[in-house]
Structure formats: structure tokens, C-alpha cells
Scaffold this motif. Structure first.
Motif, short mmCIF file in Angstrom:
data_model
loop_
_atom_site.label_atom_id
_atom_site.label_comp_id
_atom_site.label_asym_id
_atom_site.label_seq_id
_atom_site.Cartn_x
_atom_site.Cartn_y
_atom_site.Cartn_z
N ASN A 82 0.81 -1.22 0.00
CA ASN A 82 0.00 0.00 0.00
C ASN A 82 0.84 1.27 0.00
OD1 ASN A 82 -2.72 -1.08 0.10
ND2 ASN A 82 -2.18 -1.85 2.12
N GLU A 83 1.90 1.28 0.80
CA GLU A 83 2.72 2.48 0.90
C GLU A 83 3.44 2.77 -0.41
OE1 GLU A 83 1.68 1.02 4.81
OE2 GLU A 83 2.68 0.02 3.14
N GLU A 84 3.94 1.73 -1.06
CA GLU A 84 4.61 1.92 -2.34
C GLU A 84 3.64 2.43 -3.40
OE1 GLU A 84 6.98 -0.95 0.10
OE2 GLU A 84 4.86 -0.74 -0.41
N GLN A 85 2.43 1.90 -3.40
CA GLN A 85 1.43 2.38 -4.35
C GLN A 85 0.99 3.80 -4.01
OE1 GLN A 85 -1.71 -0.16 -5.82
NE2 GLN A 85 -0.78 -1.94 -4.85
N SER A 86 0.88 4.10 -2.72
CA SER A 86 0.53 5.47 -2.31
C SER A 86 1.61 6.45 -2.76
CB SER A 86 0.37 5.53 -0.79
OG SER A 86 -0.74 4.77 -0.36
N LEU A 87 2.87 6.05 -2.62
CA LEU A 87 3.96 6.90 -3.08
C LEU A 87 3.86 7.15 -4.58
CD1 LEU A 87 6.65 8.37 -2.83
CD2 LEU A 87 7.80 6.14 -2.92
N ALA A 88 3.53 6.12 -5.35
CA ALA A 88 3.41 6.30 -6.79
C ALA A 88 2.33 7.31 -7.15
CB ALA A 88 3.12 4.95 -7.45
N ILE A 89 1.23 7.30 -6.42
CA ILE A 89 0.18 8.27 -6.70
C ILE A 89 0.64 9.68 -6.32
CG2 ILE A 89 -2.12 9.04 -5.98
CD1 ILE A 89 -3.01 6.18 -6.02
N PHE A 90 1.31 9.80 -5.17
CA PHE A 90 1.85 11.12 -4.82
C PHE A 90 2.77 11.64 -5.92
CE2 PHE A 90 5.83 13.07 -3.25
CZ PHE A 90 5.35 14.36 -3.15
N LEU A 91 3.68 10.81 -6.38
CA LEU A 91 4.64 11.25 -7.39
C LEU A 91 3.95 11.63 -8.69
CD1 LEU A 91 7.51 8.67 -6.76
CD2 LEU A 91 7.49 11.11 -6.15
N SER A 92 2.80 11.00 -8.96
CA SER A 92 2.09 11.31 -10.21
C SER A 92 1.47 12.69 -10.20
CB SER A 92 1.02 10.26 -10.47
OG SER A 92 -0.10 10.42 -9.61
N VAL A 93 1.24 13.26 -9.00
CA VAL A 93 0.63 14.59 -8.91
C VAL A 93 1.55 15.60 -8.24
CG1 VAL A 93 -1.70 13.63 -8.87
CG2 VAL A 93 -0.53 14.11 -6.71
N ALA A 94 2.75 15.19 -7.86
CA ALA A 94 3.65 16.06 -7.08
C ALA A 94 3.91 17.39 -7.79
CB ALA A 94 4.96 15.34 -6.80
N GLY A 95 4.00 17.35 -9.10
CA GLY A 95 4.29 18.57 -9.84
C GLY A 95 3.20 19.61 -9.81
N THR A 96 2.01 19.21 -9.35
CA THR A 96 0.89 20.16 -9.28
C THR A 96 0.74 20.77 -7.90
OG1 THR A 96 -0.81 18.55 -8.60
CG2 THR A 96 -0.30 18.68 -10.95
N ILE A 97 1.57 20.33 -6.94
CA ILE A 97 1.40 20.77 -5.55
C ILE A 97 2.42 21.85 -5.22
CG2 ILE A 97 1.44 20.02 -3.13
CD1 ILE A 97 0.72 17.21 -4.11
N ALA A 98 1.95 22.94 -4.65
CA ALA A 98 2.83 24.01 -4.14
C ALA A 98 3.86 24.44 -5.18
CB ALA A 98 3.51 23.55 -2.85
N ARG A 99 3.40 24.76 -6.37
CA ARG A 99 4.33 25.11 -7.45
C ARG A 99 5.06 26.42 -7.18
NH1 ARG A 99 0.18 24.18 -12.31
NH2 ARG A 99 -1.19 24.86 -10.63
N ASP A 100 4.46 27.31 -6.39
CA ASP A 100 5.11 28.60 -6.10
C ASP A 100 6.20 28.49 -5.04
OD1 ASP A 100 3.48 29.81 -7.95
OD2 ASP A 100 1.98 30.43 -6.46
N ALA A 101 6.17 27.41 -4.26
CA ALA A 101 7.16 27.19 -3.21
C ALA A 101 7.45 25.70 -3.17
CB ALA A 101 6.65 27.69 -1.86
N PRO A 102 8.36 25.23 -3.99
CA PRO A 102 8.57 23.79 -4.16
C PRO A 102 8.82 23.05 -2.85
CG PRO A 102 9.78 25.03 -5.82
CD PRO A 102 9.24 26.04 -4.84
N LEU A 103 8.31 21.84 -2.81
CA LEU A 103 8.46 20.99 -1.65
C LEU A 103 9.63 20.02 -1.84
CD1 LEU A 103 4.68 20.13 -1.32
CD2 LEU A 103 5.96 21.57 0.26
#
Length: 205
Positions: free
Chosen positions: A77-98
Motif C-alpha cells: 500500500n505504501e509503495e502504491q501510495s507513493l506512486a500516486i503522490f509522485l504522479s501529482v507532485a508537480g501540481t502541488i505548491a508550485r510557487d514554493a517547491p516541496l
């Protein structure tokens, strides 16, 4: 959502999450196999995170995504959850990168819940996230802990009672011992943890 899950709503706004990401998080945590690993769990967890930590935003994101995949019959589950995060990471907090690498480490750390030696701010952030994830274990309200314990049983309804009792006793005892020896809990938290788990272990027989 704001009335039922105030910390979740605050996190959505602080991170300025796009509507489709908010909808993804809500949809995933509303799946029928979930009884404890729901938006309520995420909201309770978010409420335990330090707001002013250097990696506060990373902790918020990790909390939102660490259980976005939850299937109690699967080990990844955690590995799959990570994959989903990475698939949308570029859309999160674009003005102040995480720090995406730290968020990834946080998500994967929730698989074992092993606390780290606190050599860096990142280590301390991971430990704060893990403590928040486990904080239901020392919740001060018995009815909230009872909701958690019953939710876990419902999520594992496919496991026969005798097998569940044995596995749950082993897991709960291990978690309690690890937490009490971790140095992460206050005296009040340790007392509440002992009280809650003693009550559940007594019911498990």
C-alpha cells in the motif's frame, strides 16, 4: 467538509491543492473497504502535526497521501501510495517547491513506523509524522479509540476471529512496547496509550 474535517480543509488551503487533487484524496479515502483509514483518520492525524516545523508542508502532504492506497489484503500500500503522490507532485505548491524526496521517505516510513535517530530536521519531521499517524493509540476519548479499534476489525473482517485476535494482540503489544521505549511520548501520552491498549487487549483475550 470544513465542519467535519477542519484540519483537512486547512491543509487543502495551505497547500493550495488543485480541485482534482482534493477530489482524488476524498474519493480514495471514501472507498468501501475503509472503516478506520478514512478522512477522519487523516483529519485527526493532521491535527497532531507541528504547524511551525521547517518541513511542516511536507508533513501535510505526506499525511494526505500516505494511505491514499489502502487494501488490507495487499502488502504494498505504501509503495502504491507513493506512486500516486509522485504522479501529482508537480501540481502541488508550485510557487514554493516541496522536498519531494523527504515526502517520499515519510510515506514509506509509515510502512514500519520505526522512529529514526534525530540527526537532521528531516529525521525529526519523519518522526513527527509517524507519531501523528499513531496518535490514535493515546487518544484521550475512549469512544474515539473504540471507533479506531472497531474500524480496524471491520477492515480485516475477512480474517477469522481467532486469527485476528492473535495477530492484533501481537501487533498492538509490539506497537505499545516500541512507543513506550521510543522516548517520543509525553508522560500523559504514555499513560493514555497504556490505558487504551490495556482495555483493547483485555477484550481480545
Amino acid at each position: 467538509m470544513s465542519a467535519d474535517f477542519p484540519f483537512l480543509s486547512e491543509a487543502f488551503e495551505r497547500l493550495d491543492l488543485a480541485d482534482h487533487v482534493r477530489a482524488l484524496i476524498a474519493q480514495r479515502h471514501g472507498e468501501p473497504q475503509r472503516h478506520y483509514h478514512t478522512l477522519r483518520h487523516i483529519d485527526l492525524m493532521l491535527g497532531q502535526l507541528p504547524a511551525n516545523h521547517a518541513f511542516a508542508r511536507e508533513m501535510l502532504v505526506a499525511a494526505l497521501f500516505h494511505d491514499i492506497v489502502y487494501n488490507p489484503t495487499q502488502p504494498d500500500n505504501e509503495e502504491q501510495s507513493l506512486a500516486i503522490f509522485l504522479s501529482v507532485a508537480g501540481t502541488i505548491a508550485r510557487d514554493a517547491p516541496l522536498d519531494a524526496d523527504l515526502i517520499s521517505a515519510m510515506i514509506l516510513a509509515t510502512k514500519s513506523h520505526h522512529f529514526r535517530s534525530e540527526h537532521t530536521a528531516g529525521d525529526r519531521a519523519i518522526n513527527a509524522l509517524l507519531k501523528a499517524d499513531l496518535s490514535i493509540l493515546w487518544h484521550p476519548e475512549p469512544q474515539v479509540y473504540a471507533w479506531y479499534a472497531e474500524g480496524v476489525r471491520q477492515e480485516y473482517a475477512f480474517v477469522p476471529d481467532d486469527q485476528f485476535r492473535a495477530a492484533r494482540t501481537r501487533i498492538l503489544t509490539g506497537l505499545r512496547n516500541d512507543l513506550l521505549g521510543s522516548g517520543q511520548l509525553t508522560m500523559d501520552e504514555a499513560a493514555a496509550l497504556t490505558r487504551n491498549t490495556d482495555r483493547e487487549l483485555g477484550r481480545l483475550g
